[in-house]
Motif scaffolding. Structure first.
Motif, PDB file in Angstrom:
ATOM      1  N   ASP A 160      43.866  -4.917  -5.278  1.00  0.00           N
ATOM      2  CA  ASP A 160      43.230  -4.559  -4.013  1.00  0.00           C
ATOM      3  C   ASP A 160      41.923  -5.324  -3.840  1.00  0.00           C
ATOM      4  O   ASP A 160      41.196  -5.597  -4.805  1.00  0.00           O
ATOM      5  CB  ASP A 160      42.956  -3.061  -3.963  1.00  0.00           C
ATOM      6  CG  ASP A 160      44.228  -2.239  -3.861  1.00  0.00           C
ATOM      7  OD1 ASP A 160      45.249  -2.797  -3.416  1.00  0.00           O
ATOM      8  OD2 ASP A 160      44.203  -1.053  -4.232  1.00  0.00           O
ATOM      9  N   GLY A 161      41.634  -5.677  -2.584  1.00  0.00           N
ATOM     10  CA  GLY A 161      40.409  -6.401  -2.278  1.00  0.00           C
ATOM     11  C   GLY A 161      40.482  -7.881  -2.573  1.00  0.00           C
ATOM     12  O   GLY A 161      39.528  -8.617  -2.311  1.00  0.00           O
ATOM     13  N   ALA A 162      41.631  -8.344  -3.094  1.00  0.00           N
ATOM     14  CA  ALA A 162      41.781  -9.754  -3.479  1.00  0.00           C
ATOM     15  C   ALA A 162      42.536 -10.525  -2.403  1.00  0.00           C
ATOM     16  O   ALA A 162      43.258  -9.950  -1.585  1.00  0.00           O
ATOM     17  CB  ALA A 162      42.519  -9.857  -4.804  1.00  0.00           C
ATOM     18  N   ASN A 163      42.379 -11.840  -2.432  1.00  0.00           N
ATOM     19  CA  ASN A 163      43.109 -12.710  -1.516  1.00  0.00           C
ATOM     20  C   ASN A 163      43.934 -13.708  -2.307  1.00  0.00           C
ATOM     21  O   ASN A 163      43.858 -13.770  -3.551  1.00  0.00           O
ATOM     22  CB  ASN A 163      42.153 -13.429  -0.557  1.00  0.00           C
ATOM     23  CG  ASN A 163      41.256 -14.429  -1.262  1.00  0.00           C
ATOM     24  OD1 ASN A 163      41.044 -14.359  -2.482  1.00  0.00           O
ATOM     25  ND2 ASN A 163      40.693 -15.364  -0.517  1.00  0.00           N
ATOM     26  N   HIS A 164      44.740 -14.488  -1.598  1.00  0.00           N
ATOM     27  CA  HIS A 164      45.537 -15.513  -2.247  1.00  0.00           C
ATOM     28  C   HIS A 164      44.606 -16.488  -2.967  1.00  0.00           C
ATOM     29  O   HIS A 164      43.588 -16.911  -2.425  1.00  0.00           O
ATOM     30  CB  HIS A 164      46.376 -16.281  -1.213  1.00  0.00           C
ATOM     31  CG  HIS A 164      47.349 -17.226  -1.838  1.00  0.00           C
ATOM     32  ND1 HIS A 164      48.585 -16.826  -2.271  1.00  0.00           N
ATOM     33  CD2 HIS A 164      47.257 -18.548  -2.122  1.00  0.00           C
ATOM     34  CE1 HIS A 164      49.223 -17.866  -2.788  1.00  0.00           C
ATOM     35  NE2 HIS A 164      48.440 -18.922  -2.712  1.00  0.00           N
ATOM     36  N   GLY A 165      44.979 -16.821  -4.196  1.00  0.00           N
ATOM     37  CA  GLY A 165      44.178 -17.763  -4.966  1.00  0.00           C
ATOM     38  C   GLY A 165      43.104 -17.123  -5.826  1.00  0.00           C
ATOM     39  O   GLY A 165      42.322 -17.834  -6.450  1.00  0.00           O
ATOM     40  N   PHE A 166      43.071 -15.794  -5.892  1.00  0.00           N
ATOM     41  CA  PHE A 166      41.948 -15.165  -6.582  1.00  0.00           C
ATOM     42  C   PHE A 166      41.916 -15.462  -8.076  1.00  0.00           C
ATOM     43  O   PHE A 166      40.846 -15.488  -8.683  1.00  0.00           O
ATOM     44  CB  PHE A 166      41.918 -13.652  -6.327  1.00  0.00           C
ATOM     45  CG  PHE A 166      42.896 -12.831  -7.136  1.00  0.00           C
ATOM     46  CD1 PHE A 166      42.528 -12.291  -8.349  1.00  0.00           C
ATOM     47  CD2 PHE A 166      44.177 -12.580  -6.654  1.00  0.00           C
ATOM     48  CE1 PHE A 166      43.414 -11.518  -9.088  1.00  0.00           C
ATOM     49  CE2 PHE A 166      45.065 -11.804  -7.380  1.00  0.00           C
ATOM     50  CZ  PHE A 166      44.695 -11.273  -8.602  1.00  0.00           C
ATOM     51  N   VAL A 167      43.069 -15.721  -8.687  1.00  0.00           N
ATOM     52  CA  VAL A 167      43.072 -16.033 -10.117  1.00  0.00           C
ATOM     53  C   VAL A 167      42.366 -17.364 -10.363  1.00  0.00           C
ATOM     54  O   VAL A 167      41.608 -17.506 -11.319  1.00  0.00           O
ATOM     55  CB  VAL A 167      44.509 -16.056 -10.661  1.00  0.00           C
ATOM     56  CG1 VAL A 167      44.538 -16.551 -12.106  1.00  0.00           C
ATOM     57  CG2 VAL A 167      45.132 -14.671 -10.572  1.00  0.00           C
ATOM     58  N   GLN A 168      42.601 -18.324  -9.490  1.00  0.00           N
ATOM     59  CA  GLN A 168      41.932 -19.619  -9.628  1.00  0.00           C
ATOM     60  C   GLN A 168      40.487 -19.575  -9.148  1.00  0.00           C
ATOM     61  O   GLN A 168      39.592 -20.136  -9.785  1.00  0.00           O
ATOM     62  CB  GLN A 168      42.682 -20.705  -8.852  1.00  0.00           C
ATOM     63  CG  GLN A 168      42.024 -22.079  -9.000  1.00  0.00           C
ATOM     64  CD  GLN A 168      42.571 -23.120  -8.037  1.00  0.00           C
ATOM     65  OE1 GLN A 168      43.373 -22.809  -7.160  1.00  0.00           O
ATOM     66  NE2 GLN A 168      42.141 -24.354  -8.193  1.00  0.00           N
ATOM     67  N   ASN A 169      40.244 -18.891  -8.033  1.00  0.00           N
ATOM     68  CA  ASN A 169      38.943 -19.009  -7.371  1.00  0.00           C
ATOM     69  C   ASN A 169      37.948 -17.895  -7.680  1.00  0.00           C
ATOM     70  O   ASN A 169      36.735 -18.115  -7.583  1.00  0.00           O
ATOM     71  CB  ASN A 169      39.151 -19.066  -5.847  1.00  0.00           C
ATOM     72  CG  ASN A 169      39.982 -20.244  -5.421  1.00  0.00           C
ATOM     73  OD1 ASN A 169      39.826 -21.349  -5.937  1.00  0.00           O
ATOM     74  ND2 ASN A 169      40.887 -20.029  -4.484  1.00  0.00           N
ATOM     75  N   PHE A 170      38.436 -16.712  -8.015  1.00  0.00           N
ATOM     76  CA  PHE A 170      37.528 -15.568  -8.121  1.00  0.00           C
ATOM     77  C   PHE A 170      37.708 -14.761  -9.400  1.00  0.00           C
ATOM     78  O   PHE A 170      37.306 -13.595  -9.457  1.00  0.00           O
ATOM     79  CB  PHE A 170      37.698 -14.658  -6.902  1.00  0.00           C
ATOM     80  CG  PHE A 170      37.318 -15.325  -5.605  1.00  0.00           C
ATOM     81  CD1 PHE A 170      35.990 -15.557  -5.285  1.00  0.00           C
ATOM     82  CD2 PHE A 170      38.303 -15.744  -4.713  1.00  0.00           C
ATOM     83  CE1 PHE A 170      35.644 -16.191  -4.104  1.00  0.00           C
ATOM     84  CE2 PHE A 170      37.961 -16.373  -3.526  1.00  0.00           C
ATOM     85  CZ  PHE A 170      36.622 -16.599  -3.222  1.00  0.00           C
ATOM     86  N   SER A 171      38.275 -15.365 -10.436  1.00  0.00           N
ATOM     87  CA  SER A 171      38.448 -14.609 -11.680  1.00  0.00           C
ATOM     88  C   SER A 171      37.127 -14.368 -12.395  1.00  0.00           C
ATOM     89  O   SER A 171      37.077 -13.622 -13.371  1.00  0.00           O
ATOM     90  CB  SER A 171      39.437 -15.315 -12.612  1.00  0.00           C
ATOM     91  OG  SER A 171      39.000 -16.622 -12.927  1.00  0.00           O
ATOM     92  N   TRP A 172      36.038 -14.960 -11.898  1.00  0.00           N
ATOM     93  CA  TRP A 172      34.716 -14.664 -12.456  1.00  0.00           C
ATOM     94  C   TRP A 172      34.239 -13.271 -12.038  1.00  0.00           C
ATOM     95  O   TRP A 172      33.300 -12.719 -12.627  1.00  0.00           O
ATOM     96  CB  TRP A 172      33.696 -15.714 -12.018  1.00  0.00           C
ATOM     97  CG  TRP A 172      33.661 -15.991 -10.542  1.00  0.00           C
ATOM     98  CD1 TRP A 172      34.369 -16.943  -9.864  1.00  0.00           C
ATOM     99  CD2 TRP A 172      32.895 -15.297  -9.546  1.00  0.00           C
ATOM    100  NE1 TRP A 172      34.097 -16.895  -8.522  1.00  0.00           N
ATOM    101  CE2 TRP A 172      33.188 -15.906  -8.287  1.00  0.00           C
ATOM    102  CE3 TRP A 172      31.984 -14.239  -9.581  1.00  0.00           C
ATOM    103  CZ2 TRP A 172      32.602 -15.472  -7.100  1.00  0.00           C
ATOM    104  CZ3 TRP A 172      31.407 -13.812  -8.393  1.00  0.00           C
ATOM    105  CH2 TRP A 172      31.711 -14.424  -7.171  1.00  0.00           C
ATOM    106  N   ILE A 173      34.883 -12.675 -11.057  1.00  0.00           N
ATOM    107  CA  ILE A 173      34.583 -11.297 -10.672  1.00  0.00           C
ATOM    108  C   ILE A 173      35.272 -10.376 -11.684  1.00  0.00           C
ATOM    109  O   ILE A 173      36.478 -10.482 -11.891  1.00  0.00           O
ATOM    110  CB  ILE A 173      35.084 -11.004  -9.247  1.00  0.00           C
ATOM    111  CG1 ILE A 173      34.382 -11.924  -8.238  1.00  0.00           C
ATOM    112  CG2 ILE A 173      34.849  -9.544  -8.881  1.00  0.00           C
ATOM    113  CD1 ILE A 173      34.934 -11.835  -6.827  1.00  0.00           C
ATOM    114  N   PRO A 174      34.527  -9.484 -12.351  1.00  0.00           N
ATOM    115  CA  PRO A 174      35.103  -8.723 -13.468  1.00  0.00           C
ATOM    116  C   PRO A 174      36.417  -8.018 -13.157  1.00  0.00           C
ATOM    117  O   PRO A 174      37.349  -8.055 -13.970  1.00  0.00           O
ATOM    118  CB  PRO A 174      33.988  -7.721 -13.807  1.00  0.00           C
ATOM    119  CG  PRO A 174      32.730  -8.412 -13.409  1.00  0.00           C
ATOM    120  CD  PRO A 174      33.088  -9.199 -12.185  1.00  0.00           C
TER     121      PRO A 174
END
Length: 308
Positions: A277-291
């Motif tokens: 929840d709260g994530a968008n496409h690509g979050f593993v590549q782009n936003f995995s720095w978010i805990p």
């Protein structure tokens, strides 16, 4: 829930699509310019570039070892990028995190890209590296247990397609398939899935962008009706390896990934579908720095330990 505030901040800085033609060369150069220097990357015990001598030819790979152990499970990783973007470098941080959290030897595949390499070149490279890794397990330090495949977005498409290819060709060695927000249906009719309408605009990947971004692959000979192109169209999913399907709440591709997981279950394949929840496409590549999104790597490790 609404999009994560840190993602929203980044999305607010992105220019609106202007409809101009996409240039693979320019977009690849832009991606390459954003890759952090080696000394800024997650440290591991060893990271080495190599060439896999496969049936399709020489395929560049990058091998990640998290610790000093003599043997490890194997995890073959296919990067995303709509079949024409992405590289060993652009997804290096993903492979490093997978290695650290799973304890597996991660082999990232530098497969051939469209449009320069027509379908099924990239897909065949991925399958060939899986076979190469299995054949060279002793040299690689494989413990003989897990031989998993993982990928994000179009790399998730390749995961599902490779799993099907392996079954069709009589190779039973793949033990797990891990798909991060996969693109498993390249028929982009907006009426097919509610998520294509709910998440059409404003979340990074937009529904209107699906056709132009995937055009390089489709125009190279990839037919959306072919199960090797749209794995969700495979009629019989029996005998495929257990699956972990990760989806993002605010992703046009969310529903097709979740449907793929349900279809696997319907054919007796153990499948875990996990929506972030709260994530968008690509979050593993782009936003995995978010805990809360880095958790995806920990969930992958748990899946590899639990699934049989």
């Amino acid at each position: 829930m609404t999009i994560h505030p840190d993602i929203a901040k980044v999305l607010s800085t992105l220019p609106a699509p202007d409809g101009s033609p996409l240039s693979p060369q320019a977009m690849r150069a832009d991606e390459a310019a954003q890759v952090p220097p080696a000394d800024k990357r997650l440290p591991l015990h060893a990271v080495a570039d190599a060439i896999a001598d496969t049936e399709t030819g020489d395929v560049p790979v990058r091998i990640y070892t998290s610790d000093e152990g003599q043997t490890h499970g194997l995890l073959i990783y296919f990067h995303g990028g709509a079949f024409f973007l992405g590289s060993l470098d652009t997804h290096d941080h993903v492979a490093r995190a997978l290695a650290r959290e799973t304890g597996h030897l991660v082999i990232s595949v530098g497969y051939r890209l469209a449009p320069e390499a027509a379908f099924p070149a990239g897909l065949e490279d991925c399958y060939a590296v899986v076979r190469w890794a299995a054949a060279h397990g002793e040299t690689l330090g494989w413990d003989g247990r897990n031989l998993a495949i993982a990928g994000d977005s179009s790399g998730g498409n390749f995961v599902a397609a490779v799993a099907g290819m392996a079954r069709d060709r009589g190779f039973t060695g793949i033990t797990h398939q891990i798909l991060f927000y996969p693109s498993v249906d390249l028929d982009f009719d907006e009426g097919r899935y509610p998520s294509m309408r709910e998440n059409a605009v404003g979340y990074g990947l937009e529904t209107a962008g699906l056709k132009p971004f995937n055009a390089f692959y489709l125009e190279s000979g990839a037919d959306p009706a072919d199960p090797l192109v749209s794995p969700i169209k495979r009629q019989d999913l029996t005998g495929l390896p257990p699956a972990l399907v990760i989806t993002a709440e605010h992703d046009p591709l969310r529903d097709e990934g979740e449907l793929y997981g349900r279809r696997l279950e319907g054919f007796g394949v153990a499948a875990t579908v996990s929506r972030y929840d709260g994530a968008n496409h690509g979050f593993v590549q782009n936003f995995s720095w978010i805990p809360e999104f880095y958790r995806v790597f920990e969930e992958t490790a748990e899946f590899l330990k639990a699934a049989k």
